[in-house]
Design a protein around this motif. Structure first.
Motif, PDB file in Angstrom:
ATOM      1  N   VAL A 298       0.859  -1.185   0.000  1.00 48.17           N
ATOM      2  CA  VAL A 298       0.000   0.000   0.000  1.00 48.17           C
ATOM      3  C   VAL A 298       0.893   1.232   0.000  1.00 48.17           C
ATOM      4  O   VAL A 298       1.807   1.344   0.822  1.00 48.17           O
ATOM      5  CB  VAL A 298      -0.915   0.033   1.248  1.00 48.17           C
ATOM      6  N   HIS A 299       0.670   2.123  -0.931  1.00 52.31           N
ATOM      7  CA  HIS A 299       1.407   3.380  -0.988  1.00 52.31           C
ATOM      8  C   HIS A 299       0.366   4.473  -1.117  1.00 52.31           C
ATOM      9  O   HIS A 299      -0.332   4.556  -2.123  1.00 52.31           O
ATOM     10  CB  HIS A 299       2.350   3.354  -2.219  1.00 52.31           C
ATOM     11  N   LEU A 300       0.232   5.263  -0.070  1.00 53.06           N
ATOM     12  CA  LEU A 300      -0.847   6.261  -0.125  1.00 53.06           C
ATOM     13  C   LEU A 300      -0.378   7.613   0.383  1.00 53.06           C
ATOM     14  O   LEU A 300       0.609   7.714   1.116  1.00 53.06           O
ATOM     15  CB  LEU A 300      -2.077   5.785   0.652  1.00 53.06           C
ATOM     16  N   ALA A 301      -1.120   8.629  -0.004  1.00 54.98           N
ATOM     17  CA  ALA A 301      -0.866   9.987   0.488  1.00 54.98           C
ATOM     18  C   ALA A 301      -2.189  10.621   0.879  1.00 54.98           C
ATOM     19  O   ALA A 301      -3.244  10.251   0.356  1.00 54.98           O
ATOM     20  CB  ALA A 301      -0.183  10.827  -0.590  1.00 54.98           C
ATOM     21  N   SER A 302      -2.095  11.540   1.826  1.00 51.83           N
ATOM     22  CA  SER A 302      -3.302  12.189   2.321  1.00 51.83           C
ATOM     23  C   SER A 302      -3.204  13.687   2.144  1.00 51.83           C
ATOM     24  O   SER A 302      -2.153  14.280   2.367  1.00 51.83           O
ATOM     25  CB  SER A 302      -3.503  11.865   3.799  1.00 51.83           C
ATOM     26  N   GLY A 303      -4.298  14.268   1.740  1.00 47.33           N
ATOM     27  CA  GLY A 303      -4.389  15.724   1.714  1.00 47.33           C
ATOM     28  C   GLY A 303      -5.456  16.145   2.704  1.00 47.33           C
ATOM     29  O   GLY A 303      -6.641  16.144   2.366  1.00 47.33           O
ATOM     30  N   ASP A 318      -4.527   0.079  13.881  1.00 44.59           N
ATOM     31  CA  ASP A 318      -3.603   1.216  13.934  1.00 44.59           C
ATOM     32  C   ASP A 318      -3.980   2.226  12.868  1.00 44.59           C
ATOM     33  O   ASP A 318      -4.304   1.866  11.738  1.00 44.59           O
ATOM     34  CB  ASP A 318      -2.164   0.766  13.620  1.00 44.59           C
ATOM     35  N   TYR A 319      -3.871   3.491  13.254  1.00 45.26           N
ATOM     36  CA  TYR A 319      -3.987   4.537  12.243  1.00 45.26           C
ATOM     37  C   TYR A 319      -2.692   4.611  11.458  1.00 45.26           C
ATOM     38  O   TYR A 319      -1.616   4.327  11.975  1.00 45.26           O
ATOM     39  CB  TYR A 319      -4.288   5.887  12.892  1.00 45.26           C
ATOM     40  N   LEU A 320      -2.814   4.987  10.214  1.00 48.74           N
ATOM     41  CA  LEU A 320      -1.663   5.107   9.329  1.00 48.74           C
ATOM     42  C   LEU A 320      -1.431   6.611   9.125  1.00 48.74           C
ATOM     43  O   LEU A 320      -2.048   7.228   8.266  1.00 48.74           O
ATOM     44  CB  LEU A 320      -1.994   4.416   8.008  1.00 48.74           C
ATOM     45  N   PRO A 321      -0.548   7.205   9.939  1.00 47.46           N
ATOM     46  CA  PRO A 321      -0.446   8.665   9.900  1.00 47.46           C
ATOM     47  C   PRO A 321       0.242   9.175   8.633  1.00 47.46           C
ATOM     48  O   PRO A 321       1.160   8.539   8.115  1.00 47.46           O
ATOM     49  CB  PRO A 321       0.381   9.000  11.138  1.00 47.46           C
ATOM     50  N   THR A 322      -0.284  10.289   8.161  1.00 46.87           N
ATOM     51  CA  THR A 322       0.345  10.979   7.037  1.00 46.87           C
ATOM     52  C   THR A 322       0.427  12.447   7.433  1.00 46.87           C
ATOM     53  O   THR A 322      -0.340  13.274   6.939  1.00 46.87           O
ATOM     54  CB  THR A 322      -0.504  10.838   5.761  1.00 46.87           C
ATOM     55  N   PRO A 323       1.326  12.788   8.346  1.00 44.12           N
ATOM     56  CA  PRO A 323       1.316  14.133   8.945  1.00 44.12           C
ATOM     57  C   PRO A 323       1.595  15.219   7.933  1.00 44.12           C
ATOM     58  O   PRO A 323       2.373  15.038   6.994  1.00 44.12           O
ATOM     59  CB  PRO A 323       2.423  14.054   9.995  1.00 44.12           C
ATOM     60  N   GLY A 324       0.914  16.330   8.148  1.00 44.39           N
ATOM     61  CA  GLY A 324       1.230  17.519   7.355  1.00 44.39           C
ATOM     62  C   GLY A 324       0.558  17.580   5.995  1.00 44.39           C
ATOM     63  O   GLY A 324       0.724  18.554   5.275  1.00 44.39           O
ATOM     64  N   GLY A 325      -0.174  16.520   5.639  1.00 46.75           N
ATOM     65  CA  GLY A 325      -0.864  16.574   4.351  1.00 46.75           C
ATOM     66  C   GLY A 325      -1.926  17.661   4.398  1.00 46.75           C
ATOM     67  O   GLY A 325      -2.783  17.660   5.270  1.00 46.75           O
ATOM     68  N   MET A 326      -1.885  18.583   3.457  1.00 49.58           N
ATOM     69  CA  MET A 326      -2.763  19.755   3.551  1.00 49.58           C
ATOM     70  C   MET A 326      -4.068  19.583   2.801  1.00 49.58           C
ATOM     71  O   MET A 326      -4.172  18.764   1.894  1.00 49.58           O
ATOM     72  CB  MET A 326      -2.036  20.980   3.004  1.00 49.58           C
ATOM     73  N   PRO A 332      -1.734  27.586  -3.517  1.00 47.92           N
ATOM     74  CA  PRO A 332      -1.154  27.255  -4.824  1.00 47.92           C
ATOM     75  C   PRO A 332      -0.106  26.136  -4.707  1.00 47.92           C
ATOM     76  O   PRO A 332      -0.013  25.289  -5.595  1.00 47.92           O
ATOM     77  CB  PRO A 332      -0.531  28.576  -5.286  1.00 47.92           C
ATOM     78  N   GLN A 333       0.670  26.163  -3.653  1.00 51.78           N
ATOM     79  CA  GLN A 333       1.645  25.100  -3.431  1.00 51.78           C
ATOM     80  C   GLN A 333       1.248  24.377  -2.154  1.00 51.78           C
ATOM     81  O   GLN A 333       1.239  24.988  -1.091  1.00 51.78           O
ATOM     82  CB  GLN A 333       3.063  25.677  -3.260  1.00 51.78           C
ATOM     83  N   ALA A 334       0.921  23.120  -2.247  1.00 52.50           N
ATOM     84  CA  ALA A 334       0.520  22.396  -1.049  1.00 52.50           C
ATOM     85  C   ALA A 334       1.482  21.230  -0.801  1.00 52.50           C
ATOM     86  O   ALA A 334       2.043  20.668  -1.738  1.00 52.50           O
ATOM     87  CB  ALA A 334      -0.895  21.867  -1.204  1.00 52.50           C
ATOM     88  N   HIS A 335       1.610  20.910   0.462  1.00 51.72           N
ATOM     89  CA  HIS A 335       2.499  19.815   0.831  1.00 51.72           C
ATOM     90  C   HIS A 335       1.665  18.559   1.121  1.00 51.72           C
ATOM     91  O   HIS A 335       0.661  18.632   1.821  1.00 51.72           O
ATOM     92  CB  HIS A 335       3.289  20.205   2.083  1.00 51.72           C
ATOM     93  N   PHE A 336       2.080  17.456   0.539  1.00 44.88           N
ATOM     94  CA  PHE A 336       1.416  16.176   0.847  1.00 44.88           C
ATOM     95  C   PHE A 336       2.479  15.176   1.266  1.00 44.88           C
ATOM     96  O   PHE A 336       3.597  15.175   0.730  1.00 44.88           O
ATOM     97  CB  PHE A 336       0.665  15.654  -0.381  1.00 44.88           C
ATOM     98  N   SER A 337       2.109  14.329   2.204  1.00 49.99           N
ATOM     99  CA  SER A 337       3.087  13.328   2.627  1.00 49.99           C
ATOM    100  C   SER A 337       2.543  11.939   2.334  1.00 49.99           C
ATOM    101  O   SER A 337       1.349  11.684   2.467  1.00 49.99           O
ATOM    102  CB  SER A 337       3.406  13.498   4.114  1.00 49.99           C
TER     103      SER A 337
ATOM    104  N   VAL B  94      -5.599  18.725   8.723  1.00 52.95           N
ATOM    105  CA  VAL B  94      -5.742  19.242   7.362  1.00 52.95           C
ATOM    106  C   VAL B  94      -4.570  20.124   6.954  1.00 52.95           C
ATOM    107  O   VAL B  94      -4.617  20.759   5.902  1.00 52.95           O
ATOM    108  CB  VAL B  94      -7.081  20.002   7.187  1.00 52.95           C
ATOM    109  N   GLY B  95      -3.556  20.175   7.789  1.00 50.53           N
ATOM    110  CA  GLY B  95      -2.330  20.883   7.419  1.00 50.53           C
ATOM    111  C   GLY B  95      -2.435  22.396   7.501  1.00 50.53           C
ATOM    112  O   GLY B  95      -1.545  23.103   7.039  1.00 50.53           O
ATOM    113  N   LEU B  96      -3.537  22.895   8.077  1.00 51.18           N
ATOM    114  CA  LEU B  96      -3.721  24.347   8.086  1.00 51.18           C
ATOM    115  C   LEU B  96      -2.974  25.016   9.237  1.00 51.18           C
ATOM    116  O   LEU B  96      -2.925  26.243   9.300  1.00 51.18           O
ATOM    117  CB  LEU B  96      -5.215  24.696   8.145  1.00 51.18           C
ATOM    118  N   ASP B  97      -2.409  24.203  10.143  1.00 51.19           N
ATOM    119  CA  ASP B  97      -1.574  24.814  11.178  1.00 51.19           C
ATOM    120  C   ASP B  97      -0.327  25.434  10.534  1.00 51.19           C
ATOM    121  O   ASP B  97       0.338  26.255  11.121  1.00 51.19           O
ATOM    122  CB  ASP B  97      -1.198  23.798  12.267  1.00 51.19           C
ATOM    123  N   GLN B  98      -0.060  25.029   9.281  1.00 46.81           N
ATOM    124  CA  GLN B  98       1.067  25.641   8.554  1.00 46.81           C
ATOM    125  C   GLN B  98       0.624  26.892   7.804  1.00 46.81           C
ATOM    126  O   GLN B  98       1.448  27.627   7.289  1.00 46.81           O
ATOM    127  CB  GLN B  98       1.634  24.638   7.537  1.00 46.81           C
TER     128      GLN B  98
END
Lengths: 425, 117
Positions: A298-303, A318-326, A332-337, B94-98
């Motif tokens: 499984v290879h996934l990303a979260s926004g 277990d939760y599968l964390p994807t921290p910082g996914g916006m 205009p520029q978003a970060h996804f992990s 949702v990443g909005l803390d950034q």
């Protein structure tokens, strides 16, 4: 007049009263005959067999007949229309015979101009010994009343027609909404060898198109893409974003299935489309299943989406964390992990929208929450995605009115190997 | 579920909106209206005081983002003060803390001399 009792009668008052009486008397001269003939209603007297013995001028005028044509020649029933005659014979006459009087029956009489609606009241005159002598009948003009009733009836028909039309319009709208809603979700999940999939969609309101979506579709051999997400808001605007999101994800995945790349493409598309005015954005998890190896990769990303949950075979989850996914579409520029994991046989990956975790439960109406979902999932036996979806469907139903948002569930898992030993029986 | 009330007051760097109750699908438009009704001049800092915010769903987040769009159009800054733990958790998911500038409380937010985001 009331205060006159205490006053001394003025001279000449008695003369005034006498004068008034004289005027009335002159007006009412030959009153009985005049009143009978020119009464505002029809009078007719018949023998017990219905033969007309006496009839007044008013009724004759309505009928357009001469007295000589009627008296002794016609029966009362002859004055009625065919329908009226039938009713007279079957109901009116028998009732009159039994009760001695019938009151206010609506019938039609035949007139020169056609038919005329009337109300008929009859009473049998008897001798002192109670022997029936004759029937006295009054006939009231019911034309205005009938017109009024027709108008009422017409208006009711119009109102009913309007209501029927409104209901038909509503049904058509709901049908259209249902078709649109179906277009936002796959009609059914594909059958994938070596993989089991289950899904569920709860619509909070049939009138409001939901903003939740999911999909599962093939990439190249042995690889499948999946996504699940939630567009902010409800209604047609949200559905438009959902549609754009779904087809962008599918197209992007075919171009380059890398999860971060796909979500970045979606972010660019949504941000450009909804750059001004009301922000329109979504949260989503997008991933790829690789069935070519020993385990399912499984290879996934979260926004900005709540983390996926994995139901393990050992009774944990277990939760599968994807921290910082916006959130997707905001900047205009978003970060996804992205993250990777393997699904072992019997393990299930669960994607859900926050309708599930934000549902209000219990007497305190508290949010269901992430911990409760993990505990619920861990407590279920690992019987695969469809069993988990069934259990969660039951859980959602148990929330009742506490579940006030649309909720989408997608579960993907590897079937557990068939037991190698036959269980004791 | 609690009704939403929004009270506005002025602080040195700009307006402060105190948001009380639930910010959700039903009430989010009220925040949008309140922000649209502000008279913002370039360099102002709009502070949203969320100390009494009881609940914030995706529509609420959307209203916060709409507020951010409005202040950026006016060349102003936006700060969120005293974000409750559950909302902070959602913002982090949702990443909005950034994206949003967060402060422990209003005084910390208004103490900032530079309003620019």
């Amino acid at each position: 007049m009331m205060c006159r009792t205490d006053q001394v009668p003025e001279p000449g008052e008695g003369q005034d009263v006498d004068a008034t009486d004289a005027v009335f008397t002159s007006l009412l001269e030959d009153s009985a005959e005049e009143l009978y003939e020119e009464a505002p209603c029809g009078y007719v007297s018949t023998l017990m067999d219905g033969t007309i013995a006496k009839i007044n001028a008013t009724l004759l005028a309505w009928l357009g007949l001469e007295r000589s044509e009627v008296v002794g020649r016609k029966r009362f029933a002859d004055l009625l229309t065919v329908g009226g005659r039938l009713y007279h014979e079957t109901h009116f006459a028998p009732m009159l015979q039994m009760q001695g009087a019938v009151s206010g029956i609506a019938m039609d009489i035949k007139t020169a101009a056609g038919r005329m609606p009337v109300l008929v009241t009859s009473k049998v005159k008897t001798t002192e010994e109670g022997e029936p002598l004759l029937i006295r009948t009054t006939v009231f003009d019911a034309r205005d009343r009938r017109a009024y009733e027709s108008e009422l009836l017409r208006r009711r028909t119009v109102a009913e027609e309007a209501r029927r039309q409104a209901e038909a319009d509503r049904a058509r709208l709901q049908e259209a909404l249902a078709v649109l809603q179906q277009n936002l979700l796959p009609a059914e999940l594909p059958t994938i060898p070596g993989l089991e999939a289950g899904s569920y969609y709860h619509t909070a309101s049939p009138d409001l198109l939901g903003g939740d979506f999911y999909d599962l579709f093939p990439l190249e051999t042995g690889r499948w893409a999946f996504f699940l997400g939630d567009v902010c808001g409800k209604g047609p605007q949200a559905a438009a974003v959902t549609s754009l999101t779904r087809y962008t994800l599918r197209a992007a995945a075919l171009h380059n299935p890398d999860p971060v790349t796909v979500l970045t493409t979606l972010n660019t598309v949504l941000h450009e489309r909804y750059t001004s005015g009301d922000p329109r954005y979504c949260t989503a998890i997008y991933g790829v299943l690789d069935l070519t190896g020993e385990h399912v990769g499984v290879h996934l990303a979260s926004g900005g989406h709540p983390p996926a949950l994995i139901q393990r075979t050992d009774g944990s989850a277990d939760y599968l964390p994807t921290p910082g996914g916006m959130l997707i579409g905001v900047l205009p520029q978003a970060h996804f992990s992205a993250t990777r994991t393997d699904l072992l046989p019997g393990e299930t990956l669960l994607l859900y929208t926050d309708g599930l975790t934000e549902a209000r439960t219990g007497p305190q109406r508290e949010r269901y929450g992430d911990d409760a979902l993990r505990e619920f999932t861990a407590a279920r036996p690992g019987h695969g995605p469809q069993a988990l979806i069934a259990a969660l469907t039951g859980l959602l139903a148990s929330f009742g009115t506490g579940l006030d948002d649309d909720t989408a569930l997608l579960a993907l898992g590897v079937p557990a190997p068939l037991p190698t030993t036959v269980s004791e029986s | 579920m609690s009704p939403l009330t929004i009270t506005t007051r002025d602080a040195a760097p700009g307006p402060v909106l105190e948001i009380t109750g639930d910010l959700d699908y039903m009430t989010a438009p009220e925040l949008r209206t309140a922000v649209a009704g502000l008279s913002l001049t370039a360099g102002h800092l709009l502070v949203l005081d969320l100390a009494a915010l009881e609940f914030c769903d995706s529509s609420g987040i959307s209203a916060l983002l709409a507020a951010r769009n409005v202040v950026m159009e006016h060349d102003c800054g936006l700060a969120l003060a005293a974000v409750p733990a559950n909302t902070a958790r959602i913002l982090s998911i949702v990443g909005l803390d950034q994206v949003f500038t967060l402060h422990a409380d209003v005084s910390a937010a208004t103490a900032r001399t530079s309003a620019r985001h």
